[in-house]
Write a protein that holds these residues in place. Sequence first.
Motif, PDB file in Angstrom:
ATOM      1  N   ILE A  40       0.868  -1.173   0.000  1.00 37.43           N
ATOM      2  CA  ILE A  40       0.000   0.000   0.000  1.00 37.43           C
ATOM      3  C   ILE A  40       0.909   1.228   0.000  1.00 37.43           C
ATOM      4  O   ILE A  40       1.672   1.438   0.939  1.00 37.43           O
ATOM      5  CB  ILE A  40      -0.934   0.013   1.229  1.00 37.43           C
ATOM      6  N   TYR A  41       0.837   2.007  -1.052  1.00 36.37           N
ATOM      7  CA  TYR A  41       1.748   3.133  -1.233  1.00 36.37           C
ATOM      8  C   TYR A  41       1.200   4.449  -0.704  1.00 36.37           C
ATOM      9  O   TYR A  41       1.937   5.386  -0.473  1.00 36.37           O
ATOM     10  CB  TYR A  41       2.104   3.281  -2.719  1.00 36.37           C
ATOM     11  N   GLY A  46      -8.763   4.610   2.551  1.00 36.43           N
ATOM     12  CA  GLY A  46      -9.175   3.865   1.364  1.00 36.43           C
ATOM     13  C   GLY A  46      -9.193   2.370   1.588  1.00 36.43           C
ATOM     14  O   GLY A  46      -9.056   1.885   2.708  1.00 36.43           O
ATOM     15  N   THR A  47      -9.368   1.650   0.480  1.00 36.34           N
ATOM     16  CA  THR A  47      -9.513   0.199   0.508  1.00 36.34           C
ATOM     17  C   THR A  47      -8.514  -0.436  -0.449  1.00 36.34           C
ATOM     18  O   THR A  47      -8.307   0.053  -1.554  1.00 36.34           O
ATOM     19  CB  THR A  47     -10.942  -0.209   0.075  1.00 36.34           C
ATOM     20  N   MET A  71      -8.671 -14.062   6.657  1.00 36.12           N
ATOM     21  CA  MET A  71      -8.334 -12.659   6.386  1.00 36.12           C
ATOM     22  C   MET A  71      -7.288 -12.247   7.412  1.00 36.12           C
ATOM     23  O   MET A  71      -7.537 -12.305   8.611  1.00 36.12           O
ATOM     24  CB  MET A  71      -9.564 -11.767   6.530  1.00 36.12           C
ATOM     25  N   THR A  72      -6.130 -11.837   6.931  1.00 41.29           N
ATOM     26  CA  THR A  72      -5.051 -11.427   7.820  1.00 41.29           C
ATOM     27  C   THR A  72      -4.911  -9.917   7.757  1.00 41.29           C
ATOM     28  O   THR A  72      -4.813  -9.346   6.667  1.00 41.29           O
ATOM     29  CB  THR A  72      -3.722 -12.082   7.385  1.00 41.29           C
ATOM     30  N   SER A  73      -4.894  -9.280   8.908  1.00 42.76           N
ATOM     31  CA  SER A  73      -4.747  -7.826   8.912  1.00 42.76           C
ATOM     32  C   SER A  73      -3.329  -7.440   8.511  1.00 42.76           C
ATOM     33  O   SER A  73      -2.393  -8.214   8.665  1.00 42.76           O
ATOM     34  CB  SER A  73      -5.100  -7.254  10.286  1.00 42.76           C
ATOM     35  N   TYR A  74      -3.200  -6.248   7.969  1.00 41.76           N
ATOM     36  CA  TYR A  74      -1.890  -5.723   7.585  1.00 41.76           C
ATOM     37  C   TYR A  74      -1.084  -5.389   8.834  1.00 41.76           C
ATOM     38  O   TYR A  74      -1.624  -4.861   9.810  1.00 41.76           O
ATOM     39  CB  TYR A  74      -2.048  -4.455   6.746  1.00 41.76           C
ATOM     40  N   ALA A  75       0.214  -5.681   8.794  1.00 37.53           N
ATOM     41  CA  ALA A  75       1.115  -5.284   9.881  1.00 37.53           C
ATOM     42  C   ALA A  75       1.418  -3.801   9.696  1.00 37.53           C
ATOM     43  O   ALA A  75       1.632  -3.345   8.579  1.00 37.53           O
ATOM     44  CB  ALA A  75       2.396  -6.104   9.826  1.00 37.53           C
ATOM     45  N   GLN A  76       1.411  -3.065  10.776  1.00 37.56           N
ATOM     46  CA  GLN A  76       1.719  -1.642  10.693  1.00 37.56           C
ATOM     47  C   GLN A  76       2.777  -1.327  11.740  1.00 37.56           C
ATOM     48  O   GLN A  76       2.587  -1.593  12.920  1.00 37.56           O
ATOM     49  CB  GLN A  76       0.452  -0.818  10.913  1.00 37.56           C
ATOM     50  N   SER A  77       3.906  -0.785  11.288  1.00 38.48           N
ATOM     51  CA  SER A  77       5.057  -0.601  12.164  1.00 38.48           C
ATOM     52  C   SER A  77       4.843   0.479  13.219  1.00 38.48           C
ATOM     53  O   SER A  77       5.387   0.395  14.304  1.00 38.48           O
ATOM     54  CB  SER A  77       6.298  -0.286  11.335  1.00 38.48           C
ATOM     55  N   GLU A  78       4.068   1.499  12.892  1.00 38.16           N
ATOM     56  CA  GLU A  78       3.820   2.556  13.874  1.00 38.16           C
ATOM     57  C   GLU A  78       2.519   2.261  14.607  1.00 38.16           C
ATOM     58  O   GLU A  78       1.977   1.173  14.515  1.00 38.16           O
ATOM     59  CB  GLU A  78       3.755   3.902  13.162  1.00 38.16           C
ATOM     60  N   THR A  79       2.015   3.258  15.323  1.00 38.69           N
ATOM     61  CA  THR A  79       0.738   3.084  16.009  1.00 38.69           C
ATOM     62  C   THR A  79      -0.304   2.635  15.000  1.00 38.69           C
ATOM     63  O   THR A  79      -0.521   3.297  13.991  1.00 38.69           O
ATOM     64  CB  THR A  79       0.281   4.410  16.637  1.00 38.69           C
ATOM     65  N   PRO A  80      -0.933   1.493  15.220  1.00 43.40           N
ATOM     66  CA  PRO A  80      -1.876   0.978  14.220  1.00 43.40           C
ATOM     67  C   PRO A  80      -3.070   1.903  14.018  1.00 43.40           C
ATOM     68  O   PRO A  80      -3.581   2.492  14.957  1.00 43.40           O
ATOM     69  CB  PRO A  80      -2.339  -0.354  14.802  1.00 43.40           C
ATOM     70  N   LYS A  81      -3.467   2.039  12.785  1.00 48.11           N
ATOM     71  CA  LYS A  81      -4.698   2.746  12.439  1.00 48.11           C
ATOM     72  C   LYS A  81      -5.813   1.710  12.341  1.00 48.11           C
ATOM     73  O   LYS A  81      -5.567   0.507  12.307  1.00 48.11           O
ATOM     74  CB  LYS A  81      -4.542   3.471  11.108  1.00 48.11           C
ATOM     75  N   ASP A  82      -7.046   2.185  12.263  1.00 47.80           N
ATOM     76  CA  ASP A  82      -8.175   1.267  12.131  1.00 47.80           C
ATOM     77  C   ASP A  82      -8.097   0.522  10.814  1.00 47.80           C
ATOM     78  O   ASP A  82      -7.755   1.091   9.773  1.00 47.80           O
ATOM     79  CB  ASP A  82      -9.494   2.036  12.183  1.00 47.80           C
ATOM     80  N   PRO A 149     -10.275   3.424   7.192  1.00 53.31           N
ATOM     81  CA  PRO A 149     -11.083   4.653   7.175  1.00 53.31           C
ATOM     82  C   PRO A 149     -10.306   5.902   7.579  1.00 53.31           C
ATOM     83  O   PRO A 149     -10.664   7.007   7.184  1.00 53.31           O
ATOM     84  CB  PRO A 149     -12.207   4.364   8.167  1.00 53.31           C
ATOM     85  N   ASN A 150      -9.249   5.750   8.353  1.00 54.06           N
ATOM     86  CA  ASN A 150      -8.469   6.901   8.818  1.00 54.06           C
ATOM     87  C   ASN A 150      -7.094   6.970   8.167  1.00 54.06           C
ATOM     88  O   ASN A 150      -6.226   7.702   8.629  1.00 54.06           O
ATOM     89  CB  ASN A 150      -8.311   6.849  10.339  1.00 54.06           C
ATOM     90  N   GLY A 151      -6.879   6.187   7.137  1.00 52.42           N
ATOM     91  CA  GLY A 151      -5.588   6.179   6.470  1.00 52.42           C
ATOM     92  C   GLY A 151      -4.542   5.400   7.258  1.00 52.42           C
ATOM     93  O   GLY A 151      -4.852   4.691   8.213  1.00 52.42           O
ATOM     94  N   LEU A 152      -3.303   5.530   6.834  1.00 50.14           N
ATOM     95  CA  LEU A 152      -2.181   4.824   7.465  1.00 50.14           C
ATOM     96  C   LEU A 152      -1.155   5.829   7.968  1.00 50.14           C
ATOM     97  O   LEU A 152      -1.061   6.948   7.460  1.00 50.14           O
ATOM     98  CB  LEU A 152      -1.499   3.902   6.448  1.00 50.14           C
ATOM     99  N   ASN A 153      -0.359   5.426   8.939  1.00 47.81           N
ATOM    100  CA  ASN A 153       0.733   6.275   9.419  1.00 47.81           C
ATOM    101  C   ASN A 153       1.834   6.384   8.378  1.00 47.81           C
ATOM    102  O   ASN A 153       2.495   7.400   8.266  1.00 47.81           O
ATOM    103  CB  ASN A 153       1.315   5.712  10.709  1.00 47.81           C
TER     104      ASN A 153
END
Length: 172
Positions: A40-41, A46-47, A71-82, A149-153
Amino acid sequence: MAALRRLVAGAAVIGVSTLMAGTAFAATQQWDSSKKHYSIYSTNPGTTSTYFTAPVGVDRLDTATAVDVVMTSYAQSETPKDEYMRVCYTQPYGTNPIACTDYFPGTNQVLSGDVIGMFEVIDSNGQTNNAAYSNISAKGDFTIDHYFPNGLNSPIYSDSGYDRVTVTYDEY
C-alpha cells in the motif's frame, strides 16, 4: 394386460434408476487460493482488495456448499490505524459484487464453514441491506477488502500477511 403391466413396471424401474444415477452424479470438489498482501503506497483513507477467481474447470452451475476464508490484517510498524475487513461475492461473468459480509475489525479473522450465511445483498449505493444472499456459484469471484477509514501512518511495503479463500462445491 399383463404385458402392459410388465412394460409399465419396467419403465418405472428404468426411470427410478436413471433418476438415482443422476443424483449420484454430483461430486464434492474444492478449490483453494492464497494470495500475499499487496503493498500500500498511499497513506490516505481507502480500501485495498485481494481478488480470488475460480480455476478454469469450475462450471457456473457448480453450487458452493461452503466458503472458508482467512483474512489477515496488515502489519503496521507505527501506532496501528483502524482496519476493517470483509468478503464480497461477484456472480460468474459479473463485474460488481452483489453480496458482501459486514466489516470485521482488523484483527486476523478465520471465517469457517458458513461464510455463505453471512453474505448480504449489496444495494445501488454499495451498502449491505440486511437481505441474506445464499445463491453462491463456485465459479463466482470472491474479494477480500481491507478498509482503512483513517488512512495509514506510513505506506506498507512487502507485508508478510496473506488472505485465503477455500470453496467447497458440488460439481454437476
